[in-house]
Design a protein around this motif. Sequence first.
Motif, PDB file in Angstrom:
ATOM      1  N   THR A 212       0.833  -1.206   0.000  1.00  0.00           N
ATOM      2  CA  THR A 212       0.000   0.000   0.000  1.00  0.00           C
ATOM      3  C   THR A 212       0.864   1.252   0.000  1.00  0.00           C
ATOM      4  O   THR A 212       0.649   2.176  -0.790  1.00  0.00           O
ATOM      5  CB  THR A 212      -0.929   0.026   1.221  1.00  0.00           C
ATOM      6  N   LEU A 213       1.872   1.276   0.870  1.00  0.00           N
ATOM      7  CA  LEU A 213       2.736   2.440   0.953  1.00  0.00           C
ATOM      8  C   LEU A 213       3.682   2.532  -0.238  1.00  0.00           C
ATOM      9  O   LEU A 213       4.077   3.638  -0.635  1.00  0.00           O
ATOM     10  CB  LEU A 213       3.518   2.436   2.266  1.00  0.00           C
ATOM     11  N   ASN A 214       4.039   1.398  -0.812  1.00  0.00           N
ATOM     12  CA  ASN A 214       4.906   1.432  -1.988  1.00  0.00           C
ATOM     13  C   ASN A 214       4.244   2.139  -3.160  1.00  0.00           C
ATOM     14  O   ASN A 214       4.921   2.633  -4.066  1.00  0.00           O
ATOM     15  CB  ASN A 214       5.309   0.017  -2.409  1.00  0.00           C
ATOM     16  N   ASP A 215       2.913   2.181  -3.157  1.00  0.00           N
ATOM     17  CA  ASP A 215       2.192   2.906  -4.202  1.00  0.00           C
ATOM     18  C   ASP A 215       2.080   4.396  -3.900  1.00  0.00           C
ATOM     19  O   ASP A 215       1.636   5.172  -4.747  1.00  0.00           O
ATOM     20  CB  ASP A 215       0.780   2.331  -4.372  1.00  0.00           C
ATOM     21  N   LYS A 216       2.482   4.795  -2.690  1.00  0.00           N
ATOM     22  CA  LYS A 216       2.381   6.200  -2.278  1.00  0.00           C
ATOM     23  C   LYS A 216       3.741   6.901  -2.257  1.00  0.00           C
ATOM     24  O   LYS A 216       3.807   8.132  -2.307  1.00  0.00           O
ATOM     25  CB  LYS A 216       1.788   6.303  -0.866  1.00  0.00           C
ATOM     26  N   ILE A 217       4.820   6.141  -2.136  1.00  0.00           N
ATOM     27  CA  ILE A 217       6.137   6.717  -1.878  1.00  0.00           C
ATOM     28  C   ILE A 217       7.023   6.637  -3.110  1.00  0.00           C
ATOM     29  O   ILE A 217       7.005   5.657  -3.848  1.00  0.00           O
ATOM     30  CB  ILE A 217       6.795   6.021  -0.673  1.00  0.00           C
ATOM     31  N   SER A 218       7.803   7.705  -3.322  1.00  0.00           N
ATOM     32  CA  SER A 218       8.742   7.770  -4.440  1.00  0.00           C
ATOM     33  C   SER A 218      10.102   8.246  -3.952  1.00  0.00           C
ATOM     34  O   SER A 218      10.201   9.004  -2.979  1.00  0.00           O
ATOM     35  CB  SER A 218       8.242   8.738  -5.516  1.00  0.00           C
ATOM     36  N   VAL A 219      11.151   7.805  -4.634  1.00  0.00           N
ATOM     37  CA  VAL A 219      12.507   8.302  -4.420  1.00  0.00           C
ATOM     38  C   VAL A 219      13.055   8.685  -5.787  1.00  0.00           C
ATOM     39  O   VAL A 219      13.115   7.848  -6.691  1.00  0.00           O
ATOM     40  CB  VAL A 219      13.416   7.243  -3.766  1.00  0.00           C
ATOM     41  N   ILE A 220      13.431   9.955  -5.952  1.00  0.00           N
ATOM     42  CA  ILE A 220      13.943  10.415  -7.234  1.00  0.00           C
ATOM     43  C   ILE A 220      15.138  11.334  -7.014  1.00  0.00           C
ATOM     44  O   ILE A 220      15.369  11.828  -5.902  1.00  0.00           O
ATOM     45  CB  ILE A 220      12.878  11.177  -8.052  1.00  0.00           C
TER      46      ILE A 220
END
Length: 206
Positions: free
Chosen positions: A35-43
């Motif tokens: 669920t959180l993997n669909d909310k969090i980004s690293v760029i």
Amino acid sequence: MYMPLDEIPTLSLLYKLKKIAPEDDLEPSYKASSTLNDKISVIRQDITTLAVDAIVNAANNSLLGGGGVDGAIHRAAGPELLDECKTLDGCETGSAKITDGYELPSKKVIHAVGPIYWKEGRRSAELLSGCYRTSLQLAVDNGCKSIAFSALSTGVYGYPSGEASQVALETVRKFLDEEDKIDSLDRVIFCNFLQKDEDAYFNYIP
């Protein structure tokens, strides 16, 4: 050129692309969450180009601008940002204050004052966590659904990138895991300017 939210990959996509490879001997204090993997980004990107609801500035106590990311945000936002910051009476280390984004593509700027690592010593983690938690709460309180963090304190303030990414990830996870917070934010983005900071996040993500 602005970067819209739908062009920023989530962790779920980065896993599929095999861009994330945590170090085997590093064990985060929490398990991965789809669920959180669909909310969090690293760029790794210029944070002033992100078309999100709020960006988090690595500010100093005066909130009147400085070097690095702080200076870049003030230049991109235009003089009205400084005018508003002058009304805020500064900010304590470990906390944050919010302004409009003015000429930035982001609607709001949250100015977080991270700790100077060598100066704060054992209090550094608590203060850095306070920056992230206060910023998240300010975003929610002001109706922001997406927020992008710069790498707080890892520049001239000397916070080691690995330790800082751990604090950031764990604080955001705890915030979103709270009962009434999971739906309060659609996206949380860790936006890094330097490769060392992006690498640190990829190493500590479970």
